[in-house]
Design a protein around this motif. Structure first.
Motif, PDB file in Angstrom:
ATOM      1  N   ILE A   1      65.090  24.736   2.774  1.00  0.00           N
ATOM      2  CA  ILE A   1      65.345  23.569   1.937  1.00  0.00           C
ATOM      3  C   ILE A   1      65.878  22.482   2.857  1.00  0.00           C
ATOM      4  CG2 ILE A   1      66.633  22.599  -0.006  1.00  0.00           C
ATOM      5  CD1 ILE A   1      66.779  25.343  -1.229  1.00  0.00           C
ATOM      6  N   TYR A   2      65.082  21.464   3.055  1.00  0.00           N
ATOM      7  CA  TYR A   2      65.424  20.401   4.005  1.00  0.00           C
ATOM      8  C   TYR A   2      66.760  19.777   3.617  1.00  0.00           C
ATOM      9  CZ  TYR A   2      64.321  16.643   7.309  1.00  0.00           C
ATOM     10  OH  TYR A   2      64.317  15.772   8.379  1.00  0.00           O
ATOM     11  N   SER A   3      67.686  19.748   4.561  1.00  0.00           N
ATOM     12  CA  SER A   3      69.018  19.232   4.281  1.00  0.00           C
ATOM     13  C   SER A   3      69.553  18.463   5.475  1.00  0.00           C
ATOM     14  CB  SER A   3      69.979  20.384   3.931  1.00  0.00           C
ATOM     15  OG  SER A   3      71.298  19.902   3.757  1.00  0.00           O
ATOM     16  N   ASN A   4      69.774  17.175   5.290  1.00  0.00           N
ATOM     17  CA  ASN A   4      70.360  16.363   6.355  1.00  0.00           C
ATOM     18  C   ASN A   4      71.758  16.829   6.722  1.00  0.00           C
ATOM     19  OD1 ASN A   4      68.392  14.217   7.057  1.00  0.00           O
ATOM     20  ND2 ASN A   4      68.558  13.736   4.887  1.00  0.00           N
ATOM     21  N   SER A   5      72.434  17.490   5.786  1.00  0.00           N
ATOM     22  CA  SER A   5      73.807  17.941   6.043  1.00  0.00           C
ATOM     23  C   SER A   5      73.901  18.773   7.312  1.00  0.00           C
ATOM     24  CB  SER A   5      74.322  18.765   4.856  1.00  0.00           C
ATOM     25  OG  SER A   5      74.409  17.982   3.689  1.00  0.00           O
ATOM     26  N   GLY A   6      72.912  19.631   7.532  1.00  0.00           N
ATOM     27  CA  GLY A   6      72.940  20.491   8.706  1.00  0.00           C
ATOM     28  C   GLY A   6      73.000  19.698   9.993  1.00  0.00           C
ATOM     29  N   TYR A   7      72.296  18.586  10.036  1.00  0.00           N
ATOM     30  CA  TYR A   7      72.238  17.803  11.269  1.00  0.00           C
ATOM     31  C   TYR A   7      73.446  16.890  11.450  1.00  0.00           C
ATOM     32  CZ  TYR A   7      67.989  19.731  13.024  1.00  0.00           C
ATOM     33  OH  TYR A   7      67.081  20.617  13.578  1.00  0.00           O
ATOM     34  N   ASN A   8      74.084  16.469  10.363  1.00  0.00           N
ATOM     35  CA  ASN A   8      75.359  15.772  10.511  1.00  0.00           C
ATOM     36  C   ASN A   8      76.425  16.742  11.001  1.00  0.00           C
ATOM     37  OD1 ASN A   8      73.958  14.292   7.902  1.00  0.00           O
ATOM     38  ND2 ASN A   8      74.876  12.876   9.367  1.00  0.00           N
ATOM     39  N   LEU A   9      76.373  17.987  10.517  1.00  0.00           N
ATOM     40  CA  LEU A   9      77.301  19.004  11.009  1.00  0.00           C
ATOM     41  C   LEU A   9      77.047  19.309  12.481  1.00  0.00           C
ATOM     42  CD1 LEU A   9      77.358  21.430   7.945  1.00  0.00           C
ATOM     43  CD2 LEU A   9      79.249  19.995   8.737  1.00  0.00           C
ATOM     44  N   LEU A  10      75.783  19.341  12.901  1.00  0.00           N
ATOM     45  CA  LEU A  10      75.478  19.570  14.314  1.00  0.00           C
ATOM     46  C   LEU A  10      76.034  18.446  15.179  1.00  0.00           C
ATOM     47  CD1 LEU A  10      71.783  20.867  14.140  1.00  0.00           C
ATOM     48  CD2 LEU A  10      73.843  22.212  14.606  1.00  0.00           C
ATOM     49  N   ALA A  11      75.946  17.202  14.698  1.00  0.00           N
ATOM     50  CA  ALA A  11      76.511  16.074  15.444  1.00  0.00           C
ATOM     51  C   ALA A  11      78.020  16.221  15.583  1.00  0.00           C
ATOM     52  CB  ALA A  11      76.165  14.758  14.750  1.00  0.00           C
ATOM     53  N   ILE A  12      78.670  16.685  14.517  1.00  0.00           N
ATOM     54  CA  ILE A  12      80.117  16.917  14.559  1.00  0.00           C
ATOM     55  C   ILE A  12      80.446  18.035  15.544  1.00  0.00           C
ATOM     56  CG2 ILE A  12      82.048  17.791  13.172  1.00  0.00           C
ATOM     57  CD1 ILE A  12      80.804  16.234  10.783  1.00  0.00           C
ATOM     58  N   ILE A  13      79.637  19.084  15.544  1.00  0.00           N
ATOM     59  CA  ILE A  13      79.867  20.207  16.473  1.00  0.00           C
ATOM     60  C   ILE A  13      79.711  19.736  17.918  1.00  0.00           C
ATOM     61  CG2 ILE A  13      78.927  22.419  17.255  1.00  0.00           C
ATOM     62  CD1 ILE A  13      78.319  23.025  14.273  1.00  0.00           C
ATOM     63  N   VAL A  14      78.703  18.911  18.200  1.00  0.00           N
ATOM     64  CA  VAL A  14      78.541  18.380  19.560  1.00  0.00           C
ATOM     65  C   VAL A  14      79.809  17.666  19.996  1.00  0.00           C
ATOM     66  CG1 VAL A  14      77.322  16.676  20.978  1.00  0.00           C
ATOM     67  CG2 VAL A  14      76.027  18.182  19.469  1.00  0.00           C
TER      68      VAL A  14
END
Length: 540
Positions: free
Chosen positions: A180-193
């Protein structure tokens, strides 16, 4: 007037005949003329686009059309920066892979190791789950929209996105079960970086990706108020009028890359030739992971690894506000196609696909259109006429019959495939004993069980509701025998169409009520494409 220039390699190639994928070669000059004709649909004086094509790493076509700014009549040029939407995701993933190579994290790590604010949903959610869109975490922009503040109405940051994400009481699905395509995952990845490296994603990727790859015209929109040289404004068209439609937010990593088509081709050449990472991270960038049940899944590290027109492909598309983007690579052909547009005009959306189809001829056998098959009596479906409920999402489904065939939800005609199956686009409807199975375009299966509609309790479910997940309220009320929903910030109510007992559909989603045990009160849930079962409590 189109602004078009060719690399030094093109001058040579024009003299030759080339053919990317068809049996009959045509001159490159003829091909350029056909590309120009497709690209000329961007009219002079309107917002436009950039297009660049490379063969074996050499740019053989590069052009820009239309206007970068309508107010000041500034044309698009090859160095105009246009936002790439979700094409940006591969750069966020690449940053994560580089951090793993540096020994600072692992793709199998629980995300709560780095984002301890995240609720414990009873399932381990890994960094790779985020990367592959299988985490089950609801899309924060969809939640914001349900709350009356859709993206574009507030200057959201990644921190704002995080606050919306952590308010959610449940997941869309068990991690690894579904795409299920979710932009949330990629905002979380940016935070993790940022938390792992000590540098923002913008700083990290500039140092380790953009500069090494020679992407000197590329940066992130991490501060929408910052002045960006040579940036194209984004526009949408309403009727005959263009309006500005800019992503005035600081949330990025899910999108937000400002770049050019030639820089995107430099990136393709860089990572696809094994230059990114030491050793090359290309195998990890293209690695796909099956779903929990073993079914294949084609979404890798911000890249869709699949086939198009019968050829192996590595692709991604993007859309943010009035920007549109597409980046394709065909490894068997050594062919890259990059397209960026600041024009969201709907009837121009097929231009990148027309360019692709021109250069990459379809070698797959074209399947005949699926229509109602002669000899199948519509009567075999009569026992399925009625209402159905899917418990996982609360979605409803109505099957009806008209003179010309079988219909779903009254106005959508299904194509009969055989005596137990109908289809709609890539979705398949299997008519089983007492239930209907829907297999959607991503191969997820949903089972709808028969459920009779009932409008006798409108007076019980009417009232005021509030959601901590959306930080907003809803009013449910009946009028003239119909049920309506009105959000806090909505000017007009929406009609709720009965689907089954306590289940309704509305434009864009499904809504259903569950009675709270040992009370006469109800809880309301809304399910939309990227956010399932968002809960609202009845307050009066």
């Amino acid at each position: 007037m189109a602004l078009k220039s060719y690399s030094k390699y093109t001058l040579l190639l024009i003299l030759l005949t080339v053919c990317f994928s068809s049996a009959q070669a045509q001159s490159w000059e003829d091909t350029v003329a056909m590309i120009d004709k497709i690209f000329s649909r961007y009219q002079d004086g309107n917002p436009g686009a950039q297009l660049a094509i490379s063969k074996q790493g050499k740019i053989i076509y590069s052009a820009a059309r239309g206007m970068a700014n309508l107010e000041y009549k500034i044309p698009n040029a090859k160095n105009t920066k246009i936002e790439a939407g979700s094409v940006s995701k591969q750069f966020t993933s690449a940053s994560i892979l580089l951090l793993e190579q540096q020994g600072k994290l692992s793709l199998t790590d629980d995300i709560r190791k780095y984002v301890p604010e995240m609720p414990d949903y009873g399932h381990k959610i890994t960094i790779k789950h985020l990367m592959n869109h299988v985490s089950g975490i609801k899309d924060w922009g969809s939640i914001a929209g349900l709350g009356g503040w859709p993206r574009g109405t507030r200057a959201y940051s990644n921190e704002d996105a995080l606050q919306i994400i952590i308010r959610q009481k449940n997941l869309n699905n068990k991690p690894g079960d579904e795409y299920i395509y979710s932009n949330s995952g990629y905002n979380l990845l940016a935070i993790i970086v940022q938390r792992v490296s000590g540098s923002s994603l913008a700083e990290f990727s500039k140092k380790f990706i953009f500069e090494p790859a020679g992407m000197l015209q590329t940066e992130w929109r991490d501060d929408y108020q910052r002045v960006v040289s040579n940036r194209a404004f984004a526009y949408s068209k309403i009727g005959t009028i263009f309006i500005t439609n800019m992503p005035n937010e600081n949330a990025y990593g899910n999108g937000g890359l400002l770049t050019t088509v030639e820089d995107l081709l430099r990136w393709n050449d860089y990572y696809l030739n094994g230059k990114f990472g030491n050793p090359s991270l290309l195998p990890k960038q293209l690695a796909t992971t099956p779903f929990n049940n073993g079914r294949p899944h084609n979404y890798a590290a911000g890249l869709v690894v699949d086939s198009l027109n019968g050829w192996a492909s590595i692709t991604h598309s993007g859309a943010t506000a009035g920007y549109r983007a597409n980046l394709d690579y065909f490894p068997q052909l050594g062919l890259s196609i990059a397209w960026l547009s600041n024009n969201a005009q709907q009837d121009l959306g097929d231009i990148p696909f027309a360019i692709r189809n021109l250069l990459v001829k379809n070698k797959k056998r074209t399947e005949p259109a699926i229509n109602a098959i002669a000899g199948i009596d519509i009567a075999v479906f009569k026992k399925y006429i009625g209402s159905y409920r899917e418990p996982k999402t609360g979605a409803g489904l109505k099957i009806s019959e008209k003179d010309d065939g079988l219909y779903m939800n009254q106005d959508t005609k299904l194509s009969i495939h055989n005596a137990s199956e109908a289809r709609l686009g890539r979705s398949r409807y299997l008519f089983l004993d007492q239930k209907i199975a829907l297999i959607n375009g991503t191969d997820s299966t949903f089972y709808f069980a028969a459920s009779l509609p009932d409008i006798s309790n409108f007076h019980l479910i009417s009232g005021q509701y509030f959601s901590n997940e959306t930080a907003s309220g809803l009013k449910i009320y009946q009028k003239e025998g119909k049920l309506f929903m009105k959000g806090d910030r909505e000017e007009l109510p929406q009609l709720l169409n009965p689907q089954y007992k306590n289940g309704f559909s509305f434009f864009g989603g499904d809504l259903f009520f569950e009675e709270i045990k040992n009370t006469s009160s109800y809880k309301l849930y809304i399910s939309i494409a990227r956010a399932r079962k968002v809960g609202f409590e009845k307050i009066k």
